[in-house]
Design a protein around this motif. Structure first.
Motif, PDB file in Angstrom:
ATOM      1  N   GLY A  78      -1.823  13.236 -32.107  1.00 42.66           N
ATOM      2  CA  GLY A  78      -2.141  14.647 -32.246  1.00 42.66           C
ATOM      3  C   GLY A  78      -3.564  14.925 -32.669  1.00 42.66           C
ATOM      4  N   SER A  79      -4.379  13.883 -32.780  1.00 36.97           N
ATOM      5  CA  SER A  79      -5.786  14.093 -33.139  1.00 36.97           C
ATOM      6  C   SER A  79      -6.539  14.702 -31.967  1.00 36.97           C
ATOM      7  CB  SER A  79      -6.432  12.768 -33.541  1.00 36.97           C
ATOM      8  OG  SER A  79      -7.806  12.949 -33.835  1.00 36.97           O
ATOM      9  N   THR A  80      -7.512  15.557 -32.294  1.00 35.37           N
ATOM     10  CA  THR A  80      -8.347  16.163 -31.251  1.00 35.37           C
ATOM     11  C   THR A  80      -9.786  15.675 -31.318  1.00 35.37           C
ATOM     12  OG1 THR A  80      -8.882  18.050 -32.673  1.00 35.37           O
ATOM     13  CG2 THR A  80      -6.950  18.261 -31.233  1.00 35.37           C
ATOM     14  N   GLY A  81     -10.103  14.850 -32.325  1.00 29.11           N
ATOM     15  CA  GLY A  81     -11.470  14.376 -32.453  1.00 29.11           C
ATOM     16  C   GLY A  81     -11.596  13.336 -33.545  1.00 29.11           C
ATOM     17  N   THR A  82     -12.788  12.748 -33.652  1.00 31.90           N
ATOM     18  CA  THR A  82     -13.026  11.669 -34.606  1.00 31.90           C
ATOM     19  C   THR A  82     -14.407  11.821 -35.231  1.00 31.90           C
ATOM     20  OG1 THR A  82     -11.758  10.202 -33.152  1.00 31.90           O
ATOM     21  CG2 THR A  82     -13.013   9.169 -34.915  1.00 31.90           C
ATOM     22  N   ILE A  83     -14.453  11.574 -36.548  1.00 27.64           N
ATOM     23  CA  ILE A  83     -15.715  11.480 -37.277  1.00 27.64           C
ATOM     24  C   ILE A  83     -15.804  10.074 -37.844  1.00 27.64           C
ATOM     25  CG2 ILE A  83     -17.139  12.388 -39.159  1.00 27.64           C
ATOM     26  CD1 ILE A  83     -15.323  14.919 -39.064  1.00 27.64           C
ATOM     27  N   LEU A  84     -16.788   9.316 -37.405  1.00 27.40           N
ATOM     28  CA  LEU A  84     -17.047   7.992 -37.962  1.00 27.40           C
ATOM     29  C   LEU A  84     -18.363   8.083 -38.733  1.00 27.40           C
ATOM     30  CD1 LEU A  84     -16.002   5.727 -34.952  1.00 27.40           C
ATOM     31  CD2 LEU A  84     -14.666   6.333 -36.983  1.00 27.40           C
ATOM     32  N   SER A  85     -18.256   8.117 -40.049  1.00 30.36           N
ATOM     33  CA  SER A  85     -19.392   8.470 -40.893  1.00 30.36           C
ATOM     34  C   SER A  85     -20.573   7.529 -40.748  1.00 30.36           C
ATOM     35  CB  SER A  85     -18.948   8.516 -42.356  1.00 30.36           C
ATOM     36  OG  SER A  85     -17.916   9.462 -42.529  1.00 30.36           O
ATOM     37  N   ASP A  86     -20.309   6.274 -40.426  1.00 29.36           N
ATOM     38  CA  ASP A  86     -21.392   5.284 -40.363  1.00 29.36           C
ATOM     39  C   ASP A  86     -21.843   4.972 -38.945  1.00 29.36           C
ATOM     40  OD1 ASP A  86     -18.980   4.081 -39.743  1.00 29.36           O
ATOM     41  OD2 ASP A  86     -19.433   2.199 -40.748  1.00 29.36           O
ATOM     42  N   LEU A  87     -21.382   5.744 -37.980  1.00 27.61           N
ATOM     43  CA  LEU A  87     -21.768   5.508 -36.584  1.00 27.61           C
ATOM     44  C   LEU A  87     -22.905   6.452 -36.203  1.00 27.61           C
ATOM     45  CD1 LEU A  87     -21.094   3.897 -34.003  1.00 27.61           C
ATOM     46  CD2 LEU A  87     -19.552   5.771 -33.360  1.00 27.61           C
ATOM     47  N   VAL A  88     -24.061   5.885 -35.909  1.00 32.19           N
ATOM     48  CA  VAL A  88     -25.222   6.696 -35.548  1.00 32.19           C
ATOM     49  C   VAL A  88     -25.272   6.869 -34.031  1.00 32.19           C
ATOM     50  CG1 VAL A  88     -26.546   6.048 -37.585  1.00 32.19           C
ATOM     51  CG2 VAL A  88     -26.694   4.631 -35.530  1.00 32.19           C
ATOM     52  N   PRO A  89     -25.870   7.963 -33.565  1.00 34.56           N
ATOM     53  CA  PRO A  89     -25.817   8.281 -32.132  1.00 34.56           C
ATOM     54  C   PRO A  89     -26.323   7.185 -31.214  1.00 34.56           C
ATOM     55  CG  PRO A  89     -26.617  10.163 -33.367  1.00 34.56           C
ATOM     56  CD  PRO A  89     -26.535   9.024 -34.332  1.00 34.56           C
ATOM     57  N   ASP A  90     -27.408   6.483 -31.595  1.00 35.10           N
ATOM     58  CA  ASP A  90     -27.954   5.493 -30.678  1.00 35.10           C
ATOM     59  C   ASP A  90     -27.085   4.253 -30.549  1.00 35.10           C
ATOM     60  OD1 ASP A  90     -28.838   5.507 -33.342  1.00 35.10           O
ATOM     61  OD2 ASP A  90     -30.403   4.042 -32.935  1.00 35.10           O
ATOM     62  N   GLU A  91     -26.039   4.134 -31.379  1.00 35.74           N
ATOM     63  CA  GLU A  91     -25.094   3.025 -31.261  1.00 35.74           C
ATOM     64  C   GLU A  91     -23.715   3.504 -30.824  1.00 35.74           C
ATOM     65  OE1 GLU A  91     -25.082   1.137 -35.064  1.00 35.74           O
ATOM     66  OE2 GLU A  91     -27.173   0.464 -34.924  1.00 35.74           O
ATOM     67  N   ALA A  92     -23.621   4.765 -30.411  1.00 33.40           N
ATOM     68  CA  ALA A  92     -22.305   5.377 -30.219  1.00 33.40           C
ATOM     69  C   ALA A  92     -21.951   5.670 -28.772  1.00 33.40           C
ATOM     70  CB  ALA A  92     -22.244   6.673 -31.021  1.00 33.40           C
ATOM     71  N   HIS A  93     -22.767   5.254 -27.822  1.00 34.10           N
ATOM     72  CA  HIS A  93     -22.527   5.674 -26.443  1.00 34.10           C
ATOM     73  C   HIS A  93     -21.196   5.149 -25.897  1.00 34.10           C
ATOM     74  CE1 HIS A  93     -26.357   7.693 -25.689  1.00 34.10           C
ATOM     75  NE2 HIS A  93     -26.863   6.809 -26.527  1.00 34.10           N
ATOM     76  N   GLU A  94     -20.847   3.907 -26.220  1.00 33.38           N
ATOM     77  CA  GLU A  94     -19.571   3.377 -25.728  1.00 33.38           C
ATOM     78  C   GLU A  94     -18.400   4.139 -26.333  1.00 33.38           C
ATOM     79  OE1 GLU A  94     -17.005  -0.792 -25.407  1.00 33.38           O
ATOM     80  OE2 GLU A  94     -18.924  -0.771 -26.481  1.00 33.38           O
ATOM     81  N   TRP A  95     -18.469   4.384 -27.663  1.00 32.03           N
ATOM     82  CA  TRP A  95     -17.385   5.115 -28.304  1.00 32.03           C
ATOM     83  C   TRP A  95     -17.299   6.541 -27.765  1.00 32.03           C
ATOM     84  CZ3 TRP A  95     -12.911   5.612 -29.987  1.00 32.03           C
ATOM     85  CH2 TRP A  95     -12.501   6.728 -30.723  1.00 32.03           C
ATOM     86  N   ALA A  96     -18.435   7.193 -27.562  1.00 37.93           N
ATOM     87  CA  ALA A  96     -18.416   8.560 -27.044  1.00 37.93           C
ATOM     88  C   ALA A  96     -17.764   8.609 -25.668  1.00 37.93           C
ATOM     89  CB  ALA A  96     -19.838   9.122 -26.985  1.00 37.93           C
ATOM     90  N   LYS A  97     -18.026   7.598 -24.840  1.00 37.92           N
ATOM     91  CA  LYS A  97     -17.424   7.543 -23.504  1.00 37.92           C
ATOM     92  C   LYS A  97     -15.919   7.345 -23.595  1.00 37.92           C
ATOM     93  CE  LYS A  97     -17.825   4.975 -19.130  1.00 37.92           C
ATOM     94  NZ  LYS A  97     -16.448   4.427 -19.067  1.00 37.92           N
ATOM     95  N   GLU A 152     -12.938  10.068 -22.572  1.00 37.23           N
ATOM     96  CA  GLU A 152     -11.894   9.715 -21.609  1.00 37.23           C
ATOM     97  C   GLU A 152     -10.506   9.975 -22.169  1.00 37.23           C
ATOM     98  OE1 GLU A 152     -12.794   5.669 -20.743  1.00 37.23           O
ATOM     99  OE2 GLU A 152     -14.371   6.153 -19.280  1.00 37.23           O
ATOM    100  N   ALA A 153     -10.365   9.840 -23.490  1.00 31.50           N
ATOM    101  CA  ALA A 153      -9.073  10.082 -24.138  1.00 31.50           C
ATOM    102  C   ALA A 153      -8.868  11.551 -24.492  1.00 31.50           C
ATOM    103  CB  ALA A 153      -8.961   9.228 -25.397  1.00 31.50           C
ATOM    104  N   GLY A 154      -9.867  12.381 -24.231  1.00 29.58           N
ATOM    105  CA  GLY A 154      -9.755  13.796 -24.546  1.00 29.58           C
ATOM    106  C   GLY A 154     -10.042  14.135 -25.992  1.00 29.58           C
ATOM    107  N   LEU A 155     -10.765  13.248 -26.686  1.00 30.56           N
ATOM    108  CA  LEU A 155     -11.097  13.462 -28.085  1.00 30.56           C
ATOM    109  C   LEU A 155     -12.525  13.972 -28.229  1.00 30.56           C
ATOM    110  CD1 LEU A 155      -9.711  10.140 -29.622  1.00 30.56           C
ATOM    111  CD2 LEU A 155      -8.641  12.400 -29.766  1.00 30.56           C
ATOM    112  N   GLY A 156     -12.727  14.855 -29.187  1.00 30.32           N
ATOM    113  CA  GLY A 156     -14.076  15.251 -29.542  1.00 30.32           C
ATOM    114  C   GLY A 156     -14.737  14.170 -30.376  1.00 30.32           C
ATOM    115  N   THR A 157     -16.047  14.086 -30.307  1.00 35.19           N
ATOM    116  CA  THR A 157     -16.816  13.130 -31.098  1.00 35.19           C
ATOM    117  C   THR A 157     -17.758  13.924 -31.986  1.00 35.19           C
ATOM    118  OG1 THR A 157     -16.732  11.562 -29.257  1.00 35.19           O
ATOM    119  CG2 THR A 157     -18.287  11.098 -31.024  1.00 35.19           C
ATOM    120  N   ILE A 158     -17.581  13.792 -33.289  1.00 38.45           N
ATOM    121  CA  ILE A 158     -18.330  14.603 -34.239  1.00 38.45           C
ATOM    122  C   ILE A 158     -19.300  13.711 -35.009  1.00 38.45           C
ATOM    123  CG2 ILE A 158     -18.143  16.103 -36.269  1.00 38.45           C
ATOM    124  CD1 ILE A 158     -14.992  16.009 -34.660  1.00 38.45           C
ATOM    125  N   PHE A 159     -20.568  14.087 -34.997  1.00 37.38           N
ATOM    126  CA  PHE A 159     -21.588  13.354 -35.730  1.00 37.38           C
ATOM    127  C   PHE A 159     -22.132  14.215 -36.862  1.00 37.38           C
ATOM    128  CE2 PHE A 159     -21.552  11.354 -31.560  1.00 37.38           C
ATOM    129  CZ  PHE A 159     -21.584  10.005 -31.890  1.00 37.38           C
TER     130      PHE A 159
END
Length: 263
Positions: free
Chosen positions: A119-138, A142-149
């Motif tokens: 039932g989650s609609t998104g994820t916040i990973l506090s220690d994940l910076v944008p330049d290392e997050a492209h795989e996770w964002a993709k 694909e899973a329909g989750l928001g990615t919050i930075f």
């Protein structure tokens, strides 16, 4: 537009700001998590961040660090938390919030799949910076989750551009540098940060860190699209939940915070 973004946009269309609440899953018995989440929804929460406990939550202050350790000591795991979330049956968005290590341990695709099923609609990973997050964002998209930075008062213009280019759902604006924790007042430079972010994106902007009272919420909602309350709620739940006996006090707190978003 994912469900989280759509929900926040719907609030804005009604002239309303969002109350985002954080809880540490497993600080209370996990079989009580669904009832606890429903209580927060009943009180007026618009979004709930379900905190995934981690052994080294270095971005957190003492209140959330202690709650995370209590949850781990009681046997809370990412897998068990997702199972508990799946039975909550909420009508508002849930977001998982934690650190990258447990997600990598489960596997990016498995975590994304199970989070969405829970039932989650998104994820916040506090220690994940944008330049290392492209795989996770993709994988997340694909899973329909928001990615919050997160962006902070010290974030450069370039970092803010990177954040908004990868974010979906909303942008989390940190009101001050340092760790989480209740404060006496909202730092005045939060207005400047929100304006900088808003100039670069039409995503909703929610402000957290140090937001603990209705007055703080009221202050933040003058400039942002929502306020995030964490440490003060985690403290109240630890002191007063007591297997649901303190449910009334929790409802009172959430209702007072939500009322402030409408003023």
């Amino acid at each position: 537009m994912n469900p989280l973004h759509a929900h926040l946009k719907g609030l804005a269309a009604r002239g309303e700001k969002a109350l985002v609440l954080f809880v540490t899953a497993g600080d209370q018995p996990l079989d009580e998590l669904p009832e606890l989440l429903r209580t927060l929804e009943e009180g007026g929460a618009d979004v709930i961040e379900v905190g995934l406990p981690f052994s080294d939550p270095y971005g957190e202050g003492p209140t959330i660090q202690a709650s995370s350790q209590r949850a781990l000591d009681s046997g809370a795991t990412t897998s068990r938390i997702l199972d508990a979330m799946s039975t909550a049956d909420l009508h508002i968005p849930m977001v998982t919030m934690g650190y990258t290590n447990p997600v990598l341990h489960m596997g990016l695709r498995e975590f994304a799949r199970r989070s969405r099923e829970a039932g989650s609609t998104g994820t916040i990973l506090s220690d994940l910076v944008p330049d290392e997050a492209h795989e996770w964002a993709k994988v997340s998209a694909e899973a329909g989750l928001g990615t919050i930075f997160l962006v902070a008062p010290t974030s450069t213009d370039q970092r803010i551009r990177e954040v908004v280019s990868l974010s979906s759902g909303f942008v989390y604006a940190v009101s001050r540098t340092g760790v989480t924790g209740a404060e006496n007042e909202v730092p005045p430079d939060v207005d400047h940060l929100v304006r900088k972010v808003r100039a670069l994106t039409d995503l909703p902007i929610c402000v957290g860190f140090g937001i603990s009272t209705p007055e703080h919420v009221r202050r933040v909602c003058r400039v942002a699209d929502g306020a995030v309350v964490g440490s003060s709620l985690v403290k109240l739940l630890h002191e007063r939940w007591h297997h649901g006996e303190g449910r009334g006090g929790v409802l009172d707190m959430v209702r007072s915070l939500k009322s402030a978003t409408r003023e």
